[in-house]
Design an enzyme around this catalytic site. Structure first.
Site, PDB file in Angstrom:
ATOM      1  CB  THR A   1      -2.703   4.095   1.684  1.00 24.05           C
ATOM      2  OG1 THR A   1      -3.063   4.873   0.540  1.00 24.05           O
ATOM      3  CG2 THR A   1      -3.872   3.203   2.068  1.00 24.05           C
TER       4      THR A   1
ATOM      5  CB  ILE B   1      -0.975   0.026   1.194  1.00 24.58           C
ATOM      6  CG1 ILE B   1      -0.237  -0.111   2.525  1.00 24.58           C
ATOM      7  CG2 ILE B   1      -2.018  -1.076   1.041  1.00 24.58           C
ATOM      8  CD1 ILE B   1      -1.166  -0.082   3.729  1.00 24.58           C
ATOM      9  CG  ASP B   2      -0.378   5.078  -1.591  1.00 30.61           C
ATOM     10  OD1 ASP B   2      -0.986   4.767  -0.563  1.00 30.61           O
ATOM     11  OD2 ASP B   2      -0.738   6.001  -2.345  1.00 30.61           O
ATOM     12  CE  LYS B   3       5.958   9.927   2.499  1.00 31.92           C
ATOM     13  NZ  LYS B   3       6.752  11.029   1.900  1.00 31.92           N
TER      14      LYS B   3
END
Length: 360
Positions: A166, A162-164
């Protein structure tokens, strides 16, 4: 390890590690010589890849991660002249060493095969593109270094990302075979993933499905875009239902049927409801509301409370490969999102005590 440290051939067509994604990466590719005699695929690969055992290759085959002519093969497959072989895994090849760093990690479950982390926002998962230190992998290397038993690579095996900005649940395997078996569940869409997002606007439906192929934006290669004609990108399906309406914004639950890079963010932008304060996809400006100065100040204060896109990976369910048991985990909303919803509730007076208990 089955890893190339020289090039990153992403099957999604990008050289960047995808985030919020379960796409697979090609680590090695071989074309069989015309004069090659019939040879078992595991023996062939063992002769081509340095520092790898046939046992590890067989594990990759069993997990469906060895492709011949774009199709998974069985261990007894014999390669033929002109066959195209690919070794694919669900993490990108690394170009930097992972050194331990003491980064706090919220581990919500752990056994001898895997662990579940409730990732905090502002933490990059995988190093690269200006983030070569301070990532989740560096924190895992430190954590495992304190344990009696550590993964062979020292930092565990990411199953997805999951991205930074999130927050939420992330699955990490402790050995390569477990990682491959779990990645196969992601690849075949048998994993249950539910996110909570605050989006701009008042959705016209209480529930629905967003469909549209997702690929790299033709205007900005750092971003993703929806290609509704299906000629570009990969199939992407997001199911949603409304949890709470605040008039100018709506709280939704999103269930992913596929796992494409930035899927939820891109899909909601596509239907005209970008995530609240999502800078990359246009949610960091006031889209809905009034022209009153007090309202503008209210929105500015909301952005300060949650200075990131309003997205949290809340639920994660899968079958444990070691024992076949169904596992499901649910996480609390992070504090910044709770405060943001409280602020909207106070502004609109729309939330009941019963709704509050269901959400938090």
């Amino acid at each position: 390890m089955i890893e190339s440290t020289k090039q990153d051939y992403s099957l999604s067509g990008s050289n960047e590690p995808p985030e919020e994604s379960s796409d697979l990466y090609e680590h090695f590719r071989f074309v069989v010589d015309k004069g090659q005699s019939l040879l078992r695929v595991d023996k062939f690969l063992a002769s081509k890849i340095e520092n790898i055992s046939r046992n590890r290759i067989q594990h990759a085959i069993q997990a469906g991660n060895i492709l011949v002519n774009q199709l998974p093969v069985k261990p007894n497959y014999r390669v033929k002249p002109n066959d195209q072989l690919a070794v694919i895994l669900s993490w990108p090849p690394r170009e930097v060493a992972i050194t331990p760093e003491h980064i706090p990690l919220n581990i919500v479950y752990e056994d001898d095969k895997l662990l579940i982390i409730n990732k905090q926002p502002n933490l990059v998962v995988h190093p690269g593109h200006g983030n070569f230190t301070g990532t989740l992998l560096h924190g895992l290397a430190f954590y495992f270094g304190q344990q009696k038993v550590t993964p062979e690579n020292g930092f565990g095996y990411l199953v997805h990302r999951i991205d930074k900005d999130t927050s939420g649940l992330l699955l990490v395997a402790k050995d390569e075979f477990m990682q491959q078996k779990l990645a196969s569940q992601f690849f075949h869409h048998t994993i249950e993933r539910k996110y909570v997002a605050l989006v701009w606007g008042d959705l016209s439906q209480d529930s629905g499905t967003i469909e549209g192929h997702i690929g790299r934006s033709q205007k900005d290669r750092k971003l993703m875009a929806v290609f509704p004609d299906g000629e570009t990108g990969k199939e992407a399906i997001t199911h949603f239902k409304v949890l709470q309406r605040f008039g100018y914004v709506t709280l939704v639950e999103c269930k992913l049927e596929t796992g494409r890079t930035h899927q939820i963010r891109v899909h909601f932008k596509f239907i005209g409801h970008p995530l609240f304060n999502d800078e990359q996809y246009g949610g960091n400006i006031m889209i809905k509301g009034t022209a009153f100065t007090k309202y503008k100040q209210f929105i500015d204060n909301c952005f300060k409370i949650m200075p990131r896109q309003s997205l949290h990976a809340k639920t994660l369910g899968f079958i444990h490969p070691a024992n076949g048991k169904a596992m499901q985990f649910d996480s609390d909303l992070p504090e910044d999102l709770k405060q943001l919803l409280d602020k909207w509730s106070n502004y609109t007076g729309s939330r009941s005590d019963e709704q509050s208990q269901d959400l938090f």
